[in-house]
Design a protein around this motif. Structure first.
Motif, PDB file in Angstrom:
ATOM      1  N   ARG A 281     -41.324 -32.484  23.741  1.00 18.81           N
ATOM      2  CA  ARG A 281     -41.692 -31.533  24.796  1.00 18.81           C
ATOM      3  C   ARG A 281     -42.671 -30.479  24.281  1.00 18.81           C
ATOM      4  O   ARG A 281     -43.689 -30.198  24.918  1.00 18.81           O
ATOM      5  N   SER A 282     -42.396 -29.906  23.132  1.00 16.87           N
ATOM      6  CA  SER A 282     -43.281 -28.863  22.606  1.00 16.87           C
ATOM      7  C   SER A 282     -44.645 -29.434  22.235  1.00 16.87           C
ATOM      8  O   SER A 282     -45.682 -28.784  22.439  1.00 16.87           O
ATOM      9  N   THR A 283     -44.669 -30.659  21.722  1.00 15.78           N
ATOM     10  CA  THR A 283     -45.943 -31.296  21.382  1.00 15.78           C
ATOM     11  C   THR A 283     -46.799 -31.497  22.622  1.00 15.78           C
ATOM     12  O   THR A 283     -48.005 -31.211  22.623  1.00 15.78           O
ATOM     13  N   LEU A 284     -46.187 -31.973  23.701  1.00 14.85           N
ATOM     14  CA  LEU A 284     -46.940 -32.236  24.927  1.00 14.85           C
ATOM     15  C   LEU A 284     -47.466 -30.949  25.552  1.00 14.85           C
ATOM     16  O   LEU A 284     -48.604 -30.908  26.045  1.00 14.85           O
ATOM     17  N   VAL A 285     -46.657 -29.903  25.546  1.00 18.45           N
ATOM     18  CA  VAL A 285     -47.108 -28.628  26.120  1.00 18.45           C
ATOM     19  C   VAL A 285     -48.308 -28.093  25.342  1.00 18.45           C
ATOM     20  O   VAL A 285     -49.306 -27.642  25.922  1.00 18.45           O
ATOM     21  N   ALA A 286     -48.230 -28.155  24.018  1.00 20.38           N
ATOM     22  CA  ALA A 286     -49.352 -27.687  23.198  1.00 20.38           C
ATOM     23  C   ALA A 286     -50.606 -28.496  23.494  1.00 20.38           C
ATOM     24  O   ALA A 286     -51.710 -27.943  23.620  1.00 20.38           O
ATOM     25  N   TYR A 287     -50.458 -29.810  23.645  1.00 19.38           N
ATOM     26  CA  TYR A 287     -51.621 -30.667  23.880  1.00 19.38           C
ATOM     27  C   TYR A 287     -52.228 -30.463  25.264  1.00 19.38           C
ATOM     28  O   TYR A 287     -53.423 -30.698  25.461  1.00 19.38           O
ATOM     29  N   LEU A 400     -47.003 -36.292  15.289  1.00 19.19           N
ATOM     30  CA  LEU A 400     -45.903 -35.569  15.919  1.00 19.19           C
ATOM     31  C   LEU A 400     -45.150 -36.458  16.906  1.00 19.19           C
ATOM     32  O   LEU A 400     -43.914 -36.456  16.955  1.00 19.19           O
ATOM     33  N   VAL A 401     -45.891 -37.241  17.695  1.00 18.66           N
ATOM     34  CA  VAL A 401     -45.251 -38.089  18.702  1.00 18.66           C
ATOM     35  C   VAL A 401     -44.513 -39.256  18.057  1.00 18.66           C
ATOM     36  O   VAL A 401     -43.379 -39.578  18.431  1.00 18.66           O
ATOM     37  N   MET A 402     -45.138 -39.930  17.085  1.00 16.16           N
ATOM     38  CA  MET A 402     -44.496 -41.090  16.470  1.00 16.16           C
ATOM     39  C   MET A 402     -43.190 -40.724  15.776  1.00 16.16           C
ATOM     40  O   MET A 402     -42.283 -41.543  15.670  1.00 16.16           O
ATOM     41  N   ASP A 403     -43.086 -39.485  15.309  1.00 15.16           N
ATOM     42  CA  ASP A 403     -41.842 -39.039  14.681  1.00 15.16           C
ATOM     43  C   ASP A 403     -40.855 -38.466  15.690  1.00 15.16           C
ATOM     44  O   ASP A 403     -39.789 -37.978  15.301  1.00 15.16           O
ATOM     45  N   ALA A 404     -41.198 -38.526  16.982  1.00  9.32           N
ATOM     46  CA  ALA A 404     -40.327 -37.938  18.002  1.00  9.32           C
ATOM     47  C   ALA A 404     -39.754 -38.956  18.977  1.00  9.32           C
ATOM     48  O   ALA A 404     -38.840 -38.628  19.734  1.00  9.32           O
ATOM     49  N   VAL A 405     -40.286 -40.199  18.989  1.00 12.49           N
ATOM     50  CA  VAL A 405     -39.829 -41.185  19.973  1.00 12.49           C
ATOM     51  C   VAL A 405     -39.336 -42.443  19.266  1.00 12.49           C
ATOM     52  O   VAL A 405     -39.759 -42.744  18.148  1.00 12.49           O
ATOM     53  N   PRO A 406     -38.448 -43.221  19.913  1.00  7.41           N
ATOM     54  CA  PRO A 406     -37.992 -44.485  19.335  1.00  7.41           C
ATOM     55  C   PRO A 406     -39.147 -45.476  19.184  1.00  7.41           C
ATOM     56  O   PRO A 406     -40.128 -45.425  19.931  1.00  7.41           O
ATOM     57  N   ALA A 407     -39.007 -46.391  18.244  1.00  3.18           N
ATOM     58  CA  ALA A 407     -40.086 -47.339  17.958  1.00  3.18           C
ATOM     59  C   ALA A 407     -40.459 -48.167  19.176  1.00  3.18           C
ATOM     60  O   ALA A 407     -41.636 -48.423  19.432  1.00  3.18           O
ATOM     61  N   GLU A 408     -39.452 -48.597  19.964  1.00  5.87           N
ATOM     62  CA  GLU A 408     -39.743 -49.466  21.105  1.00  5.87           C
ATOM     63  C   GLU A 408     -40.433 -48.729  22.243  1.00  5.87           C
ATOM     64  O   GLU A 408     -40.882 -49.347  23.208  1.00  5.87           O
ATOM     65  N   GLN A 409     -40.532 -47.401  22.159  1.00  7.35           N
ATOM     66  CA  GLN A 409     -41.223 -46.625  23.182  1.00  7.35           C
ATOM     67  C   GLN A 409     -42.424 -45.882  22.600  1.00  7.35           C
ATOM     68  O   GLN A 409     -42.856 -44.865  23.129  1.00  7.35           O
ATOM     69  N   SER A 410     -42.976 -46.426  21.523  1.00 11.53           N
ATOM     70  CA  SER A 410     -44.095 -45.754  20.864  1.00 11.53           C
ATOM     71  C   SER A 410     -45.320 -45.674  21.764  1.00 11.53           C
ATOM     72  O   SER A 410     -45.997 -44.643  21.815  1.00 11.53           O
ATOM     73  N   ALA A 411     -45.622 -46.764  22.499  1.00 13.89           N
ATOM     74  CA  ALA A 411     -46.786 -46.731  23.386  1.00 13.89           C
ATOM     75  C   ALA A 411     -46.561 -45.777  24.551  1.00 13.89           C
ATOM     76  O   ALA A 411     -47.485 -45.087  24.991  1.00 13.89           O
ATOM     77  N   VAL A 412     -45.327 -45.735  25.066  1.00 14.19           N
ATOM     78  CA  VAL A 412     -45.019 -44.801  26.152  1.00 14.19           C
ATOM     79  C   VAL A 412     -45.167 -43.363  25.665  1.00 14.19           C
ATOM     80  O   VAL A 412     -45.733 -42.504  26.351  1.00 14.19           O
ATOM     81  N   GLY A 413     -44.664 -43.084  24.452  1.00 13.21           N
ATOM     82  CA  GLY A 413     -44.798 -41.742  23.900  1.00 13.21           C
ATOM     83  C   GLY A 413     -46.249 -41.356  23.692  1.00 13.21           C
ATOM     84  O   GLY A 413     -46.671 -40.244  24.031  1.00 13.21           O
ATOM     85  N   ALA A 414     -47.034 -42.278  23.133  1.00 12.63           N
ATOM     86  CA  ALA A 414     -48.457 -42.006  22.940  1.00 12.63           C
ATOM     87  C   ALA A 414     -49.164 -41.849  24.276  1.00 12.63           C
ATOM     88  O   ALA A 414     -50.091 -41.039  24.413  1.00 12.63           O
ATOM     89  N   ALA A 415     -48.721 -42.624  25.277  1.00 12.61           N
ATOM     90  CA  ALA A 415     -49.314 -42.501  26.609  1.00 12.61           C
ATOM     91  C   ALA A 415     -49.022 -41.132  27.216  1.00 12.61           C
ATOM     92  O   ALA A 415     -49.880 -40.538  27.880  1.00 12.61           O
ATOM     93  N   MET A 416     -47.818 -40.619  26.997  1.00 13.08           N
ATOM     94  CA  MET A 416     -47.489 -39.287  27.499  1.00 13.08           C
ATOM     95  C   MET A 416     -48.383 -38.232  26.857  1.00 13.08           C
ATOM     96  O   MET A 416     -48.830 -37.288  27.513  1.00 13.08           O
ATOM     97  N   LEU A 417     -48.668 -38.408  25.567  1.00  9.98           N
ATOM     98  CA  LEU A 417     -49.598 -37.503  24.888  1.00  9.98           C
ATOM     99  C   LEU A 417     -50.979 -37.595  25.532  1.00  9.98           C
ATOM    100  O   LEU A 417     -51.646 -36.579  25.762  1.00  9.98           O
ATOM    101  N   GLY A 418     -51.397 -38.822  25.832  1.00 13.23           N
ATOM    102  CA  GLY A 418     -52.687 -39.004  26.483  1.00 13.23           C
ATOM    103  C   GLY A 418     -52.727 -38.418  27.880  1.00 13.23           C
ATOM    104  O   GLY A 418     -53.738 -37.857  28.300  1.00 13.23           O
ATOM    105  N   VAL A 419     -51.612 -38.539  28.615  1.00 15.09           N
ATOM    106  CA  VAL A 419     -51.558 -38.009  29.979  1.00 15.09           C
ATOM    107  C   VAL A 419     -51.792 -36.503  29.980  1.00 15.09           C
ATOM    108  O   VAL A 419     -52.617 -35.987  30.742  1.00 15.09           O
ATOM    109  N   VAL A 420     -51.064 -35.781  29.125  1.00 15.29           N
ATOM    110  CA  VAL A 420     -51.208 -34.326  29.147  1.00 15.29           C
ATOM    111  C   VAL A 420     -52.586 -33.906  28.635  1.00 15.29           C
ATOM    112  O   VAL A 420     -53.172 -32.930  29.127  1.00 15.29           O
TER     113      VAL A 420
END
Length: 492
Positions: A281-287, A400-420
């Motif tokens: 959450r904090s990573t996405l807000v900053a981005y 920051l994102v790769m260390d915050a989300v499960p491996a099977e949701q790595s693309a979803v986590g990276a996508a959330m970073l891209g969305v914000v």
């Protein structure tokens, strides 16, 4: 119901097997190709920034900012879907599909004879906004653990290559062949890379089997789109008019409906439950705030520096598109250098420190730009400072994102970073275009070229810097990223 399958057990931190010289070459070649195809995402922005003033002659509209906003808007809408498709069907497969859509969009833009047709092509190009997120996830899934932090920084450095080369490429094509030639170049670049990547880049074996949440994607896209239309048209319609209030309230309502739906559906487009983790959450807000800064700099600098000197303004330098590239090349050079450096710092000292350094450098560059540089050495210094920030920024986020989300949701986590990030870009272009439109000094009746007042640029640069201060506050406060980055091993 979610099911994860893989053809190999997930590695634990520090258990990478020995790597032969041949394997090193294979990993190196794959990384180089991932970097090259990831360039499509920044290229669709960095190549087009210098062309905006020249498009005015063919499309006489005050809404040319939508040439950039359309890409960000489509990226915001498509990124959740892209992330889910990548985790479900394979990262490389989705990456190649995005490259094909980008190619079709480039062809439409190159042959566009109307503004709506140009925007349609840009919409297709905007789907490539998910390319970097998919690349980050593919690196995490297929590279040795100890390589991942620096490899992610290297992908970020590739964005620096684009930032370095794009102004020169754009300048040469614009000055010699017109802005349309930029899109022919992008088409050729993508078409050449697609078969090579298909053969030489490995596919991830991780799969996350879920249904696609098309309603969630539609609610998100419609909500963001309505709000951006309301903000961009507010000065023309009136801020308290029924049209403006209707679009803003309607957009907000759709976004609320999106949140409610995502929390109820079993397979959401964006798993908002991941936001229960303060780390993500904090990573996405900053981005979100940092995305505003980056778009502001990219939108304002080319326009300011390409404006000829004239009575009534102090900032006119009158650079050609090629000269603009020469005097702003430190941005790309230092982005390229500081990407891997930022990854190395993240691996040793934590990605939060890298992020703080990035934001400080970018704020400094924006404040300096607000002084309206009159000398070319000043332009180079500002470009260098902002380039340092860009390189550190691109290295910190994925770690920051790769260390915050499960491996099977790595693309979803990276996508959330891209969305914000894309949302920050879209809001910045829309808001700053409104600020600029309220401060027009003159418009050439023959070419349609607009000259803005000093105040237009000063207010816009300072506004972007103030938004950046909010991002800095979030980065300083965040607890995540203080430990050395693990490349996602900690969440496996």
């Amino acid at each position: 119901m979610t099911e994860t399958t893989t053809n190999r057990p997930p590695p634990r931190p520090g258990d990478d097997p020995p790597i032969s010289r041949q394997q090193r070459w294979r990993y190196g070649a794959a990384l180089a190709l991932i970097v090259l195809i990831s360039e499509l995402a920044p290229m669709e922005i960095t190549l087009v920034y210098p062309a905006i003033p020249h498009m005015t002659q063919d499309f006489r509209t005050l809404h040319l900012g939508w040439v950039l906003t359309m890409v960000s808007l489509v990226a915001v809408v498509s990124l959740p879907l892209v992330g889910k498709l990548a985790d479900t069907y394979g990262k490389k497969r989705v990456m190649l599909s995005l490259a094909v859509l980008f190619s079709v969009g480039s062809l439409i833009c190159a042959t566009a004879d109307s503004f709506p047709m140009l925007l349609a092509g840009r919409a297709l190009q905007g789907t490539a906004g998910g390319m970097v997120a998919v690349s980050y996830a593919l690196v995490r899934d297929t590279f040795p653990r100890r390589w991942v932090p620096v490899a992610l920084g290297t992908v970020a450095a590739g964005i620096g290559v684009s930032a370095l080369a794009s102004p020169f490429v754009a300048g040469w094509f614009i000055d010699n062949h017109g802005w349309q030639s930029l899109f022919w170049f992008m088409l050729g670049y993508a078409v050449l890379l697609i078969p090579v990547v298909a053969v030489l880049v490995p596919e991830s074996s991780l799969r996350l089997h879920q249904r696609l949440d098309l309603l969630g994607v539609a609610l998100l896209g419609s909500g963001v789109g309505l709000i951006l239309v309301g903000v961009s048209q507010g000065p023309k319609w009136g801020w308290v008019s029924s049209g403006t209030l209707g679009t803003l309230i309607g957009g907000a309502g759709l976004l609320i409906a999106f949140v409610v739906w995502e929390l109820r559906v079993t397979a959401p487009a964006i798993d908002l439950r991941l936001l229960a983790s303060g780390a993500l959450r904090s990573t996405l807000v900053a981005y979100l705030f940092i995305g505003f800064m980056i778009a502001g700099y990219g939108l304002l600098m080319p326009q300011m520096l390409q404006t000829p000197a004239q009575v009534g303004i102090t900032y006119g330098v009158g650079l050609t598109a090629t000269a603009l590239a020469l005097w702003t090349f430190p941005t790309g050079l230092l982005t390229m250098v500081c990407g891997p450096l930022g990854g190395a710092v993240a691996r040793r000292r934590g990605a939060r420190l890298t992020l703080i350094g990035a934001v400080c450098a970018m704020i400094t560059g924006l404040v300096a730009a607000a002084a309206l540089a009159e000398h070319r050495w000043q332009i180079m210094v500002i470009s260098a400072v902002f380039g340092i920030g860009m390189g550190l920024y691109y290295a910190s986020g994925p770690n920051l994102v790769m260390d915050a989300v499960p491996a099977e949701q790595s693309a979803v986590g990276a996508a959330m970073l891209g969305v914000v990030g894309q949302l920050g870009n879209a809001v910045a272009v829309t808001v700053l275009s409104v600020v600029m439109a309220q401060n027009i000094a003159s418009q050439n009746p023959k070419t349609g070229r607009i000259t803005y007042t000093d105040t237009a640029f000063q207010q816009s640069f300072i506004l972007a810097a103030v938004v950046g201060l909010a991002g800095l506050a979030v980065a300083i406060k965040m607890r995540h990223g203080r430990a050395p980055a693990t490349g996602g091993a900690a969440t496996r």
